[in-house]
Write a protein that holds these residues in place. Structure first.
Motif, mmCIF file in Angstrom:
data_model
loop_
_atom_site.group_PDB
_atom_site.id
_atom_site.type_symbol
_atom_site.label_atom_id
_atom_site.label_comp_id
_atom_site.label_asym_id
_atom_site.label_seq_id
_atom_site.Cartn_x
_atom_site.Cartn_y
_atom_site.Cartn_z
ATOM 1 N N ILE A 1 0.832 -1.211 0.000
ATOM 2 C CA ILE A 1 0.000 0.000 0.000
ATOM 3 C C ILE A 1 0.863 1.257 0.000
ATOM 4 C CG2 ILE A 1 -1.666 1.333 1.367
ATOM 5 C CD1 ILE A 1 -2.759 -1.411 2.356
ATOM 6 N N VAL A 2 1.862 1.294 0.862
ATOM 7 C CA VAL A 2 2.727 2.478 0.952
ATOM 8 C C VAL A 2 3.460 2.721 -0.364
ATOM 9 C CG1 VAL A 2 4.766 3.457 2.097
ATOM 10 C CG2 VAL A 2 2.996 2.316 3.453
ATOM 11 N N SER A 3 3.877 1.667 -1.026
ATOM 12 C CA SER A 3 4.635 1.797 -2.276
ATOM 13 C C SER A 3 3.789 2.308 -3.439
ATOM 14 C CB SER A 3 5.239 0.439 -2.666
ATOM 15 O OG SER A 3 6.141 -0.007 -1.682
ATOM 16 N N ASN A 4 2.498 1.977 -3.451
ATOM 17 C CA ASN A 4 1.684 2.233 -4.639
ATOM 18 C C ASN A 4 0.670 3.367 -4.518
ATOM 19 O OD1 ASN A 4 2.272 -0.041 -6.740
ATOM 20 N ND2 ASN A 4 2.183 -1.102 -4.777
ATOM 21 N N THR A 5 0.354 3.791 -3.311
ATOM 22 C CA THR A 5 -0.692 4.802 -3.123
ATOM 23 C C THR A 5 -0.247 6.175 -3.615
ATOM 24 O OG1 THR A 5 -1.649 3.625 -1.235
ATOM 25 C CG2 THR A 5 -2.110 5.980 -1.393
ATOM 26 N N SER A 6 -1.163 6.867 -4.312
ATOM 27 C CA SER A 6 -0.874 8.223 -4.810
ATOM 28 C C SER A 6 -0.979 9.265 -3.703
ATOM 29 C CB SER A 6 -1.854 8.601 -5.927
ATOM 30 O OG SER A 6 -1.936 7.623 -6.916
ATOM 31 N N CYS A 7 -1.999 9.117 -2.849
ATOM 32 C CA CYS A 7 -2.266 10.126 -1.827
ATOM 33 C C CYS A 7 -2.833 9.454 -0.582
ATOM 34 C CB CYS A 7 -3.267 11.148 -2.368
ATOM 35 S SG CYS A 7 -3.799 12.396 -1.167
ATOM 36 N N PHE A 8 -2.307 9.819 0.589
ATOM 37 C CA PHE A 8 -2.818 9.314 1.855
ATOM 38 C C PHE A 8 -3.658 10.406 2.507
ATOM 39 C CE2 PHE A 8 1.084 7.053 0.965
ATOM 40 C CZ PHE A 8 0.768 5.735 1.279
ATOM 41 N N VAL A 9 -4.894 10.075 2.849
ATOM 42 C CA VAL A 9 -5.767 11.041 3.526
ATOM 43 C C VAL A 9 -5.908 10.629 4.985
ATOM 44 C CG1 VAL A 9 -8.110 11.954 3.720
ATOM 45 C CG2 VAL A 9 -7.046 11.753 1.483
ATOM 46 N N PHE A 10 -5.570 11.548 5.880
ATOM 47 C CA PHE A 10 -5.637 11.308 7.319
ATOM 48 C C PHE A 10 -6.827 12.046 7.906
ATOM 49 C CE2 PHE A 10 -1.397 10.714 5.852
ATOM 50 C CZ PHE A 10 -0.907 9.641 6.573
ATOM 51 N N VAL A 11 -7.388 11.484 8.973
ATOM 52 C CA VAL A 11 -8.536 12.120 9.609
ATOM 53 C C VAL A 11 -8.103 13.058 10.732
ATOM 54 C CG1 VAL A 11 -10.123 10.272 8.984
ATOM 55 C CG2 VAL A 11 -8.864 10.116 11.144
ATOM 56 N N SER A 12 -6.810 13.127 10.995
ATOM 57 C CA SER A 12 -6.309 14.059 12.008
ATOM 58 C C SER A 12 -4.897 14.511 11.650
ATOM 59 C CB SER A 12 -6.295 13.410 13.399
ATOM 60 O OG SER A 12 -5.259 12.440 13.486
ATOM 61 N N GLU A 13 -4.525 15.682 12.135
ATOM 62 C CA GLU A 13 -3.166 16.215 11.934
ATOM 63 C C GLU A 13 -2.137 15.332 12.630
ATOM 64 O OE1 GLU A 13 -2.130 18.561 10.067
ATOM 65 O OE2 GLU A 13 -3.925 19.708 9.554
ATOM 66 N N LYS A 14 -2.505 14.819 13.786
ATOM 67 C CA LYS A 14 -1.575 13.985 14.545
ATOM 68 C C LYS A 14 -1.277 12.690 13.800
ATOM 69 C CE LYS A 14 -0.626 12.633 19.297
ATOM 70 N NZ LYS A 14 -1.128 12.663 20.696
ATOM 71 N N GLY A 15 -2.307 12.108 13.170
ATOM 72 C CA GLY A 15 -2.106 10.895 12.389
ATOM 73 C C GLY A 15 -1.157 11.133 11.235
ATOM 74 N N ARG A 16 -1.325 12.259 10.567
ATOM 75 C CA ARG A 16 -0.438 12.615 9.445
ATOM 76 C C ARG A 16 1.008 12.751 9.931
ATOM 77 N NH1 ARG A 16 1.734 17.347 7.496
ATOM 78 N NH2 ARG A 16 2.151 17.402 5.250
ATOM 79 N N ALA A 17 1.188 13.452 11.042
ATOM 80 C CA ALA A 17 2.537 13.662 11.577
ATOM 81 C C ALA A 17 3.194 12.336 11.964
ATOM 82 C CB ALA A 17 2.472 14.598 12.786
ATOM 83 N N ASN A 18 2.426 11.444 12.576
ATOM 84 C CA ASN A 18 2.971 10.139 12.975
ATOM 85 C C ASN A 18 3.403 9.326 11.759
ATOM 86 O OD1 ASN A 18 2.534 10.680 15.679
ATOM 87 N ND2 ASN A 18 0.591 9.586 15.775
ATOM 88 N N PHE A 19 2.598 9.365 10.711
ATOM 89 C CA PHE A 19 2.905 8.605 9.500
ATOM 90 C C PHE A 19 4.177 9.132 8.838
ATOM 91 C CE2 PHE A 19 2.483 7.826 4.899
ATOM 92 C CZ PHE A 19 2.254 6.459 4.883
ATOM 93 N N ILE A 20 4.320 10.443 8.797
ATOM 94 C CA ILE A 20 5.490 11.052 8.154
ATOM 95 C C ILE A 20 6.773 10.717 8.915
ATOM 96 C CG2 ILE A 20 6.590 13.269 7.606
ATOM 97 C CD1 ILE A 20 3.775 14.313 6.907
ATOM 98 N N LYS A 21 6.676 10.548 10.229
ATOM 99 C CA LYS A 21 7.844 10.119 11.001
ATOM 100 C C LYS A 21 8.322 8.741 10.554
ATOM 101 C CE LYS A 21 6.950 12.628 15.321
ATOM 102 N NZ LYS A 21 6.555 12.467 16.741
ATOM 103 N N ILE A 22 7.355 7.875 10.236
ATOM 104 C CA ILE A 22 7.682 6.517 9.800
ATOM 105 C C ILE A 22 8.090 6.489 8.330
ATOM 106 C CG2 ILE A 22 6.826 4.141 9.615
ATOM 107 C CD1 ILE A 22 4.678 4.927 11.728
ATOM 108 N N HIS A 23 7.423 7.339 7.508
ATOM 109 C CA HIS A 23 7.645 7.354 6.058
ATOM 110 C C HIS A 23 7.906 8.797 5.584
ATOM 111 C CE1 HIS A 23 6.112 3.236 5.970
ATOM 112 N NE2 HIS A 23 5.070 3.648 6.660
ATOM 113 N N PRO A 24 9.055 9.363 5.935
ATOM 114 C CA PRO A 24 9.327 10.762 5.577
ATOM 115 C C PRO A 24 9.316 11.024 4.077
ATOM 116 C CG PRO A 24 11.319 9.669 6.400
ATOM 117 C CD PRO A 24 10.174 8.752 6.682
ATOM 118 N N ASP A 25 9.607 9.996 3.275
ATOM 119 C CA ASP A 25 9.626 10.172 1.821
ATOM 120 C C ASP A 25 8.222 10.357 1.243
ATOM 121 O OD1 ASP A 25 9.328 7.435 2.693
ATOM 122 O OD2 ASP A 25 9.364 6.849 0.584
ATOM 123 N N LYS A 26 7.174 10.104 2.047
ATOM 124 C CA LYS A 26 5.794 10.231 1.583
ATOM 125 C C LYS A 26 5.137 11.544 2.039
ATOM 126 C CE LYS A 26 5.667 6.236 -0.452
ATOM 127 N NZ LYS A 26 5.460 6.115 -1.911
#
Length: 384
Positions: free
Chosen positions: A160-185
């Motif tokens: 999923i991470v490799s192929n998805t065009s856009c990730f939509v998060f339901v919270s700012e905190k969720g987005r920030a947490n994901f970017i920590k794990i996948h900064p290239d996204k």
């Protein structure tokens, strides 16, 4: 017309948050059409039209019994997981036509459908993966319990991470947490809050002579309603009442209902079961409580805000974004839960004011109109 195609393994008439998200689109199909968007939804929505009614049927009881048996062994849990993945997750993908894939975007609402979609189409078309979580796709899984399932989900997550065009998060905190794990996204991550229809109840007459808490959500270990019950037992004030709205999850047994009987809390606690319409329970209560170990941004809490209820929330996922002078943010620790409930009980005269604050925050951030506007812009926006 552009296409907005939503794929979801679940029945969108179900009562969980992810199903409710899809139903919001379905119920507002005409609004998308007016804005030049053809809305298409593929899900497993044929098994029932009303989950509360379905749960009373013989068919549900038979399926429920089978699930109970499956959950007793690791082999059974793996079989159930593969059914969700390879039957329920595959079916919506099989329903897609070539015409629906062009000139628009595809929203993948869960890991099951996303896996089969990407197996078939890879990154050929524009996709959105919905992050109904705290930024970690596997946060709701305990690897110690089912390592084989967890390992399979890690592989699915990588796809999923490799192929998805856009990730939509339901919270700012969720987005920030994901970017920590996948900064290239980082550039592929956006936030769109889930919207709730405004009940537009300008004046709600509530009784504030005693504290009446309500909690909405499937009764489970993850939602941690047992901690509220333990807090009530510790406080030992029979004037404080609680309504739990939601069915007890099969895999977690009947911990809450058994505790209520064991500790003689039946006069304080009402188990409402699964409900299609939670309005009467939100109208009857004067405060909302949620003590989850893990959340994305809970729709039930946003709905409580729309009914002018103050909140007690654990600081998980994006829950901190819901608290701004309208309640308490705590940890899932019994002492903190006890203190928060006591604080509400000691300032009953402040609950209405805090509830009005909840409503103001709801109008500013979480209305259905704002959510639909964002998704209309997403479809028409070329950044994908």
């Amino acid at each position: 017309m552009k296409n907005l195609t939503i794929l979801s393994y679940a029945n969108f008439n179900g009562l969980n948050g992810a199903a409710g998200f899809v139903k919001l689109f379905f119920d507002n199909k005409e609004q998308f059409k007016k804005n030049g968007i053809n809305l298409i939804i593929h899900s497993n929505s044929t098994s029932f039209q009303n989950e509360s009614k379905y749960r009373k049927s013989v068919k549900f009881k038979i399926k429920n019994f089978i699930k109970i048996l499956l959950n007793k062994t690791a082999f059974g849990r793996i079989r159930k997981f593969h059914y969700y993945l390879n039957v329920l997750g595959l079916k919506p993908v099989q329903l897609i036509t070539d015409a629906q894939l062009n000139n628009g975007i595809i929203i993948l609402n869960d890991m099951y459908v996303a896996y089969h979609y990407f197996k078939k189409y890879e990154n050929k078309y524009k996709t959105v993966f919905m992050m109904h979580n705290n930024g970690d796709m596997l946060s709701m899984m305990n690897p110690a319990n089912d390592k084989k399932i967890y390992d399979e989900l890690k592989i699915i997550k990588d796809v999923i991470v490799s192929n998805t065009s856009c990730f939509v998060f339901v919270s700012e905190k969720g987005r920030a947490n994901f970017i920590k794990i996948h900064p290239d996204k980082k550039d592929a991550c956006i936030v769109i809050n889930i919207g709730i229809k405004n009940p537009q109840i300008h004046k709600i007459i509530r009784d504030y002579s005693s504290l009446h808490l309500v909690s909405v959500g499937n009764i489970s270990k993850r939602k941690n309603q047992i901690a509220i019950l333990r807090a009530l037992k510790a406080i030992n004030d029979p004037s404080i009442t609680l309504t739990l709205v939601g069915g007890e999850k099969i895999e977690d047994g009947r911990e809450c209902s058994e505790y209520i009987l064991k500790e003689r809390l039946t006069r304080q606690v009402f188990l409402a079961g699964s409900q299609e319409d939670v309005t009467p329970f939100l109208m009857d209560a004067n405060a909302f409580i949620m003590t989850s170990f893990d959340e994305g941004l809970p729709i039930s809490a946003q709905e409580a805000m729309s009914y002018k209820l103050p909140l007690i929330m654990t600081d998980v996922g994006g829950c901190s974004e819901l608290i701004e002078g309208n309640g308490y943010l705590i940890t899932p620790n019994e002492t903190e839960i006890v203190n928060a409930i006591r604080s509400f009980n000691n300032q009953l005269d402040k609950l209405q004011e805090m509830g009005e604050c909840s409503y103001r925050i709801f109008l500013e951030k979480y209305t259905l109109e704002k959510m639909i506007e964002h998704y209309i812009n997403l479809v028409h926006n070329s950044f994908l």
